[in-house]
Write a protein that holds these residues in place. Structure first.
Motif, PDB file in Angstrom:
ATOM      1  N   HIS A  15      13.817  -2.498  24.079  1.00  0.00           N
ATOM      2  CA  HIS A  15      14.042  -4.024  23.800  1.00  0.00           C
ATOM      3  C   HIS A  15      13.404  -4.664  25.198  1.00  0.00           C
ATOM      4  CE1 HIS A  15      16.013  -7.844  23.305  1.00  0.00           C
ATOM      5  NE2 HIS A  15      16.235  -7.981  24.421  1.00  0.00           N
ATOM      6  N   ALA A  16      13.914  -4.325  26.354  1.00  0.00           N
ATOM      7  CA  ALA A  16      13.558  -4.849  27.593  1.00  0.00           C
ATOM      8  C   ALA A  16      11.920  -5.137  27.801  1.00  0.00           C
ATOM      9  CB  ALA A  16      14.080  -4.042  28.893  1.00  0.00           C
ATOM     10  N   ARG A  17      11.187  -3.888  27.105  1.00  0.00           N
ATOM     11  CA  ARG A  17       9.854  -4.093  27.570  1.00  0.00           C
ATOM     12  C   ARG A  17       9.228  -5.255  26.359  1.00  0.00           C
ATOM     13  NH1 ARG A  17       5.743  -2.501  24.552  1.00  0.00           N
ATOM     14  NH2 ARG A  17       6.931  -1.262  22.897  1.00  0.00           N
ATOM     15  N   LYS A  18       9.827  -5.304  25.368  1.00  0.00           N
ATOM     16  CA  LYS A  18       9.388  -6.092  24.186  1.00  0.00           C
ATOM     17  C   LYS A  18       9.729  -7.691  24.710  1.00  0.00           C
ATOM     18  CE  LYS A  18       9.039  -3.245  20.113  1.00  0.00           C
ATOM     19  NZ  LYS A  18       9.622  -2.817  19.151  1.00  0.00           N
ATOM     20  N   ASP A  19      10.778  -7.751  25.412  1.00  0.00           N
ATOM     21  CA  ASP A  19      11.419  -9.155  25.666  1.00  0.00           C
ATOM     22  C   ASP A  19      10.533  -9.542  26.858  1.00  0.00           C
ATOM     23  OD1 ASP A  19      13.496 -11.068  25.094  1.00  0.00           O
ATOM     24  OD2 ASP A  19      14.218 -10.674  27.027  1.00  0.00           O
TER      25      ASP A  19
END
Ligand SMILES: O=C(O)CCC(=O)C(=O)O
Ligand SMILES: [Fe+2]
Length: 244
Positions: A15-19
């Motif tokens: 999630h953090a990477r995509k966000d």
């Protein structure tokens, strides 16, 4: 996901990477308001994930940690959320809320208890948060206590949900109270450019960060993890839980 990161954080890391990618392309909201809990774009504010995570090494002394233990056992005496399937290892731990069978927290700010009964330690925490946060918020902004929580994580406990942020708060401090030598796992994790940053903390070390930054606690694989968590916000001081 970076090496050395607990697999339980896989979804949070993804999630953090995509966000981060979407945010840098300006396809996702980058800032939260402190008032409405809504997230919105703001060109005049730095991207929250680029703000500093301030390390406060040895912030809590051995005496502070003893005092905290007393605050929990006396201040929280017999408090229990009545969670039916609570792990037996947490049965005797005073708490107001159970996030799961293996993760509880006690509201030390309830009825102003910590502020009045442990005034010196309270003032030490708030002063450090205000003094050390000049890169995170306006030093003169009036901030009040949203919550002062004592968290206990037993084996299997953690804070692994993707997109965990302390929405609505301005500043968060997390101080490690347990001895990491007695705990396996239970690491505090933030993200930089979408990549996990595992904070190796010693007992008494604290981290201070913009509340709306992504953060997680990896799953405790053995022993217990205890932490003092304080959130400040612009709304009036709470005296019950996180919301009142
Ligand atoms: O246990 C911690 O250090 C952090 C807990 C936390 O982030 C939360 O309860 O929102
Ligand atoms: Fe949090």
């Amino acid at each position: 996901m970076g090496s050395g990161v607990d697999p339980s954080l896989h979804a949070a890391c993804e999630h953090a990477r995509k966000d981060d990618e979407r945010s840098r392309r300006r396809e996702a909201p980058r800032v939260c308001t402190a008032n409405s809990l809504a997230r919105y774009w703001a060109d005049d504010k730095p991207y929250v994930e680029d703000t500093e995570v301030v390390a406060l090494p040895s912030f809590l002394s051995a005496a502070d940690i003893e005092e905290l233990a007393m605050a929990v056992s006396l201040g929280g005496k017999a408090r229990n959320a009545g969670w039916a399937s609570l792990s037996s290892t947490l049965q005797g731990v005073p708490h107001d809320v159970a996030f799961s069978d293996v993760h509880v927290a006690l509201y030390l700010h309830r009825d102003g208890y910590f502020q009045t009964s442990h005034r010196e330690l309270f003032c030490k925490c708030i002063a450090a948060m205000r003094e050390q946060a000049s890169s995170l918020c306006d030093p003169k902004a009036p901030l009040h206590v949203r919550c002062i929580e004592f968290h206990t994580y037993a084996e299997g406990g953690g804070l692994i949900e993707p997109d965990h942020r302390d929405n609505g708060s301005v500043l968060t401090m997390s101080a490690l109270v347990s001895n990491p030598r007695d705990t396996s796992g239970g690491h505090f994790v933030t993200f930089s450019f979408g990549q996990p940053v595992v904070h190796e903390l010693s007992r008494g070390d604290a981290l201070l960060f913009s509340s709306e930054r992504l953060h997680n606690v990896s799953t405790v694989a053995g022993g217990q993890r205890c932490a003092l968590v304080i959130e400040l916000w612009v709304q009036p001081t709470n005296s019950r839980d996180r919301f009142s």
